[in-house]
Design a protein around this motif. Structure first.
Motif, mmCIF file in Angstrom:
data_model
loop_
_atom_site.group_PDB
_atom_site.id
_atom_site.type_symbol
_atom_site.label_atom_id
_atom_site.label_comp_id
_atom_site.label_asym_id
_atom_site.label_seq_id
_atom_site.Cartn_x
_atom_site.Cartn_y
_atom_site.Cartn_z
ATOM 1 N N UNK A 180 0.827 -1.214 0.000
ATOM 2 C CA UNK A 180 0.000 0.000 0.000
ATOM 3 C C UNK A 180 0.859 1.260 0.000
ATOM 4 N N UNK A 181 1.864 1.298 0.866
ATOM 5 C CA UNK A 181 2.733 2.482 0.942
ATOM 6 C C UNK A 181 3.512 2.663 -0.357
ATOM 7 N N UNK A 182 4.039 1.574 -0.899
ATOM 8 C CA UNK A 182 4.838 1.648 -2.131
ATOM 9 C C UNK A 182 4.001 2.123 -3.318
ATOM 10 N N UNK A 183 2.747 1.671 -3.398
ATOM 11 C CA UNK A 183 1.911 1.963 -4.566
ATOM 12 C C UNK A 183 0.868 3.050 -4.320
ATOM 13 N N UNK A 184 0.996 3.796 -3.223
ATOM 14 C CA UNK A 184 0.098 4.920 -2.903
ATOM 15 C C UNK A 184 -1.367 4.514 -2.950
ATOM 16 N N UNK A 185 -1.707 3.553 -2.126
ATOM 17 C CA UNK A 185 -3.082 3.081 -2.007
ATOM 18 C C UNK A 185 -3.338 2.785 -0.533
ATOM 19 N N UNK A 186 -4.482 3.190 -0.020
ATOM 20 C CA UNK A 186 -4.761 2.913 1.390
ATOM 21 C C UNK A 186 -4.936 1.412 1.599
ATOM 22 N N UNK A 187 -4.667 0.988 2.816
ATOM 23 C CA UNK A 187 -4.817 -0.426 3.154
ATOM 24 C C UNK A 187 -6.256 -0.871 2.925
ATOM 25 N N UNK A 188 -7.216 -0.019 3.303
ATOM 26 C CA UNK A 188 -8.631 -0.343 3.076
ATOM 27 C C UNK A 188 -8.924 -0.467 1.582
ATOM 28 N N UNK A 189 -8.467 0.510 0.797
ATOM 29 C CA UNK A 189 -8.759 0.499 -0.640
ATOM 30 C C UNK A 189 -8.180 -0.736 -1.313
#
Length: 154
Positions: free
Chosen positions: A44-53
């Motif tokens: 999530x952090x690497x690909x700029x996406x929230x954990x929920x998303x």
């Protein structure tokens, strides 16, 4: 081992299956690949996406707690020693928050929302996994901190 023609065919098939598996999810706008050592928070952090998303866009692949993604997860086995790694959808059309913050130790919703310049209500709307008291945040969790509200329920 393999001739150049066989190797080219394998690579081409891998690419097609990778794209097809991610794009098969209706409305997938971008995708990412599980890499060795990944957890949901790292991905999530690497690909700029929230954990929920990440969990929401991969409903049925990743559970809501995001605890069933295993490093090196294999989706297809093409030849005895050739694998196609699991490709995940990172965002769905009109539900793709790319402005994120990684929760640090002792971060609370007020501090995170303040640093992002958004109201806490927007932070909570974009992260439905966070409870109203913000008592279930944990270090490493990735939250959407966009000013736009994404409706994940429809």
């Amino acid at each position: 081992m393999f001739s150049a023609k066989q190797l080219f065919s394998i690579v081409a098939l891998s690419a097609l299956l990778t794209v097809a598996s991610a794009q098969a999810r209706a409305g997938c706008t971008r995708n990412g690949t599980v890499q060795n050592g990944d957890t949901c928070n790292i991905l999530s952090a690497r690909d700029s996406v929230s954990t929920f998303q990440l969990a929401n866009a991969n409903n049925g692949v990743i559970d809501p707690l995001c605890d069933n993604l295993f490093p090196g997860e294999v989706l297809f086995r093409l030849y005895p020693r050739i694998y196609l790694w699991c490709v995940l959808c990172l965002g769905l059309q009109n539900k793709d928050c790319t402005t994120v913050t990684v929760v640090q130790t002792d971060n609370g919703c007020n501090a995170i929302a303040g640093a992002a310049g958004i109201p806490v209500t927007t932070l909570l709307a974009n992260n439905p996994n966070v409870n109203s008291g913000c008592t279930n945040l944990y270090p490493g969790e990735v939250l959407c901190t966009a000013s736009q509200i994404f409706n994940y329920t429809n």
